[in-house]
Design an enzyme around this catalytic site. Structure first.
Site, PDB file in Angstrom:
ATOM      1  N   HIS A 490      -5.813   3.236  -2.565  1.00 30.03           N
ATOM      2  CA  HIS A 490      -5.782   4.551  -3.094  1.00 30.03           C
ATOM      3  C   HIS A 490      -4.268   5.313  -2.897  1.00 30.03           C
ATOM      4  O   HIS A 490      -4.171   6.314  -3.622  1.00 30.03           O
ATOM      5  CB  HIS A 490      -6.873   5.321  -2.780  1.00 30.03           C
ATOM      6  CG  HIS A 490      -6.447   6.051  -1.193  1.00 30.03           C
ATOM      7  ND1 HIS A 490      -6.980   5.398   0.017  1.00 30.03           N
ATOM      8  CD2 HIS A 490      -5.970   7.086  -0.768  1.00 30.03           C
ATOM      9  CE1 HIS A 490      -6.556   6.232   1.033  1.00 30.03           C
ATOM     10  NE2 HIS A 490      -5.997   7.538   0.562  1.00 30.03           N
ATOM     11  N   ASP A 544     -10.643  -0.650  -0.302  1.00 31.13           N
ATOM     12  CA  ASP A 544      -9.256   0.154  -0.178  1.00 31.13           C
ATOM     13  C   ASP A 544      -8.134  -0.604   0.438  1.00 31.13           C
ATOM     14  O   ASP A 544      -7.752  -0.355   1.587  1.00 31.13           O
ATOM     15  CB  ASP A 544      -9.598   1.603   0.337  1.00 31.13           C
ATOM     16  CG  ASP A 544      -8.503   2.560   0.095  1.00 31.13           C
ATOM     17  OD1 ASP A 544      -7.515   2.399  -0.725  1.00 31.13           O
ATOM     18  OD2 ASP A 544      -8.502   3.593   0.813  1.00 31.13           O
ATOM     19  N   SER A 656      -2.776   7.973   5.330  1.00 36.20           N
ATOM     20  CA  SER A 656      -3.438   6.858   4.446  1.00 36.20           C
ATOM     21  C   SER A 656      -2.820   5.940   4.145  1.00 36.20           C
ATOM     22  O   SER A 656      -1.648   5.870   3.923  1.00 36.20           O
ATOM     23  CB  SER A 656      -4.133   7.505   3.105  1.00 36.20           C
ATOM     24  OG  SER A 656      -5.163   8.572   3.118  1.00 36.20           O
TER      25      SER A 656
END
Ligand SMILES: *[C@@H]1O[C@H](CO)[C@@H](O)[C@H](O)[C@H]1NC(C)=O
Ligand SMILES: *[C@@H]1O[C@H](CO)[C@@H](O)[C@H](O)[C@H]1NC(C)=O
Ligand SMILES: *[C@@H]1O[C@H](CO)[C@@H](O)[C@H](O)[C@H]1NC(C)=O
Length: 703
Positions: A490, A544, A656
């Protein structure tokens, strides 16, 4: 005897007289009676080498006492051969005998007086008719009168022929210019055998006078003649003058080597030539025995070849080398034949006619290898001294430790310069070791569990695998190899269009510092390709995970080194309560994004608690929230502390894609990728479970 074949004769007349070879003469008026008072003369002449034979066929002349009135007179050789008259059977009648001259002239005279008429007699005399002929002289015959002094016409052999004779000599003798005497012929004797005997003419009898001998020995070039006088040596000489009478000269290669006479033998003469002339001259007297010699020839010798150095090998080894022998020079292993500055494959030298080798000895030079190849992130060191790249020089390879370790084809890092100029290991392998980065060994591993609120600032070398990604916003990444950064899908993907993604657009990758400001001043790492997991769906966090392949390898050092990927047996790292470290540039400090790398230690949470936490949170969220539809899948784990503990330790947006790192034994392993959460610092965070993607990851890493 008469010879009728006289064809060879005739020729040029050298006297006014007629020179026919035969003919008839007759008295005047013959066959009628001859006139009175008549005088007639015939001069007969024959060529040199002949004499004349005369025969009266008819003879009838008035007789008279002493042939004083009518007669025929024959002259030759300055004397009268006969005076003839009378009828046949009378006393002064010539009969049929031959009247022979010694020389080439004969004169015949005829005379008659008046008496025929005076007597008034009717008897008439017919006269005469005579036949003459040229007869060949046998000059070689012994003279009839052997009492007179006589010189043989030839010294050796006389050969008569019609009209002349010639002389010849016995073998070994030569007819002299007087055409009659013979002398020993020794003026041009040629000897071409490789050895032989030569002696003075007549040896061992005394040699003849007036000799001018020239004995020439001619052998092949490259051979040398030696002369040894044998047996008697005796040449007429004088005690005080130097060879005044007879001389023996030895000339070698055009140079006079000596003039000899007397009774002392010159012994042995070694000439350095293949051409020797022996000249023997004698005068007109003397009675010496002469000489005899034995000549031999030897091929020239070349000097024993000397090696230029201790590495040259000369073959064949001989005590002597002579004409046409050849040698081969080679080098010991690891050495190269050199002629001046030229490399030679082979070397052969031939012993020449002049006793020299046809080319100079070569050298043997030690073989050199090229400089050894240097592995990326490694080096070599010499094991041998001096540090040259010559035959048998040895090196060992090492990698830039501790950030790299060696992978060798076999198990030796030692290479030697071989005779074929190639560096090879002990097994003959030519492939140099490869240096690969060491994973999971930070230069300054973090110790203990940080309990500091909002995470602690990392020290240099705590998390050298930490990558900063910029793509619109900030994200984290994990260095897992020289060319590979792992991150969350992502972070990369910004739109739903999977067929036409923008994964690589505007993506910047940085590594090697803990300060974002410093980091982004560095040049970013060029991206070659980006691989988002094919099952990843935009908007959700299942699968992910993404991989970034860098264009150039990252060089490892204390601030940059990869983390290991989980291996077999690392499943236990996901056990609840196991603590891992999350690091990133996104952790907030009073809602302010951090510019320094921070970390926090978070324990794994039991999966049912993760599920429970998600459900509880989702129920409080508005229907529009994306998280509403999120599921806690097998590909995730969660970690952190329950909200109740208010420890406010968690990962947040800017983190992230960053690592959740666990210690497995003595190394650090990337067990998770920071994926999602519900608010920052409010309960458990959710992570991609890297262990589930090992197959996919390795597929890319090995491509
Ligand atoms: C002798 O006789 C010959 C022949 O008849 C003649 O030619 C010649 O003149 C004579 N000679 C003399 C001296 O009479
Ligand atoms: C012959 O020879 C004699 C002496 O040589 C000479 O006197 C005479 O004239 C000669 N006669 C002839 C005919 O040639
Ligand atoms: C002897 O004979 C050789 C060979 O023919 C020649 O070269 C040389 O000149 C002669 N020597 C003399 C002195 O005649």
């Amino acid at each position: 005897m008469f010879f009728l074949v006289l064809l060879l004769l005739g020729g040029v007349s050298c006297s006014p007289a007629k020179r026919s070879q035969y003919g008839l003469i007759a008295s005047p008026n013959y066959p009628k009676t001859y006139p009175n008072n008549n005088h007639s003369t015939w001069n007969i002449s024959v060529p040199e080498g002949y004499h004349i034979s005369l025969k009266f066929l008819v003879f009838d002349i008035e007789p008279s006492e002493g042939c004083t009135y009518d007669f025929v007179k024959v002259w030759a050789d300055n004397k009268e051969l006969g005076r003839f008259c009378g009828p046949p059977k009378s006393k002064s009648h010539p009969g049929h005998r031959l009247i022979v001259s010694e020389g080439t002239q004969m004169r015949i005279g005829f005379q008659s007086d008046f008496s025929n008429e005076e007597h008034g007699s009717t008897i008439l005399y017919q006269g005469f008719q005579a036949y003459y002929q040229a007869v060949d002289n046998d000059e070689c015959a012994l003279p009839n009168d052997i009492s007179a002094p006589w010189t043989p016409p030839c010294q050796h052999v006389c050969h008569n022929y019609i009209g002349g004779y010639f002389c010849s000599c016995l073998p070994g003798y030569k007819l002299q210019s007087d055409k009659r005497t013979c002398k020993v012929d020794c003026s041009s004797h040629l000897f071409t055998e490789e050895s032989g005997y030569i002696s003075s003419p007549g040896y061992p009898k005394p040699y003849p006078a007036d000799l001018n001998c020239n004995y020439s020995i001619r052998v092949e070039e490259g051979f040398r003649i030696s002369i040894a006088f044998v047996e008697t040596f005796d040449i007429d000489s004088h005690p005080r003058a130097l060879c005044p009478y007879d001389t023996l000269k030895v000339i070698g290669g055009g140079t006079l080597l000596g003039t000899y006479c007397g009774r002392k033998s010159p012994g042995t003469l070694k000439t350095s030539s293949n051409k020797v002339d022996i000249l023997f001259h004698t005068d007109d007297s003397g009675d010496s025995k002469g000489w005899k010699l034995h000549y031999t020839t030897k091929a020239v010798k070349c000097p024993t070849p000397k090696a230029q150095d201790s590495f040259s090998i000369i073959s064949p080894k001989q005590t002597e080398y002579q004409l046409r022998d050849y040698i081969v020079v080679s080098c010991k292993t690891g050495y190269q034949l050199m002629e001046n500055d030229k490399e030679l494959k082979t070397f052969t030298a031939l012993c020449q006619k002049d006793g020299t080798w046809h080319r100079p000895m070569p050298r043997c030079q030690i073989v050199s290898c090229n400089s050894p190849d240097i592995p990326r992130n490694g080096l070599y060191t010499f094991l041998t001294k001096p540090k040259t790249v010559t035959y048998l020089s040895a090196i060992t390879y090492s990698c830039n430790e501790p950030y790299y370790k060696m992978v060798t084809q076999r198990d030796s890092a030692k290479f030697t310069c071989r005779e074929d100029r190639i560096w090879k290991d002990e097994n003959g392998g030519v492939h140099i070791p490869i240096c690969v980065p060491v994973c999971g060994k930070p230069s300054n591993p973090v110790t203990g569990h940080s309990r500091i609120i909002n995470g602690a600032e990392a020290e240099a070398g705590n998390f050298p695998w930490q990558v900063l990604l910029l793509k619109n916003g900030r994200g984290g990444g994990i260095l897992i190899g020289e060319h590979w950064v792992m991150t969350a899908a992502h972070v990369i993907r910004e739109k739903a269009d999977q067929a036409n993604p923008d994964d690589a657009n505007n993506l910047h990758v940085f590594i090697g510092d803990m300060d974002v400001e410093k980091l982004i001043k560095r040049s970013n790492l060029a991206v070659r390709e980006v691989h988002v997991h094919p099952s990843y769906k935009f908007g959700y966090h299942d699968h992910d995970i993404a991989l970034i392949r860098l264009k150039d390898p990252v060089t490892m050092d204390e601030n940059t080194s990869p983390i290991c990927l989980p291996g077999d047996g690392d499943e236990s790292l996901y056990d609840a309560g196991t603590v891992g470290y999350v690091s990133g540039f996104g952790m907030t400090e009073k809602n302010k994004i951090s510019n320094l790398l921070k970390y926090v230690a978070l324990p794994m949470v039991q999966r049912d608690k993760c599920q429970e936490h998600l459900k509880k949170k989702q129920s409080t969220l508005p229907a529009s929230s994306k998280i509403k539809g999120e599921k806690f899948t097998e590909n995730m784990f969660c970690a952190g502390f329950p909200e109740a503990e208010k420890r406010q330790q968690d990962s947040c947006q800017g983190d992230s894609g960053g690592p959740y790192a666990s210690q497995s034994g003595d190394k650090w392993v990337a067990t998770g990728i920071v994926s999602w959460g519900i608010g920052c610092g409010s309960g458990y965070g959710y992570y991609t479970k890297v262990n589930n993607y090992m197959h996919w990851i390795k597929g890319h890493l090995n491509s």
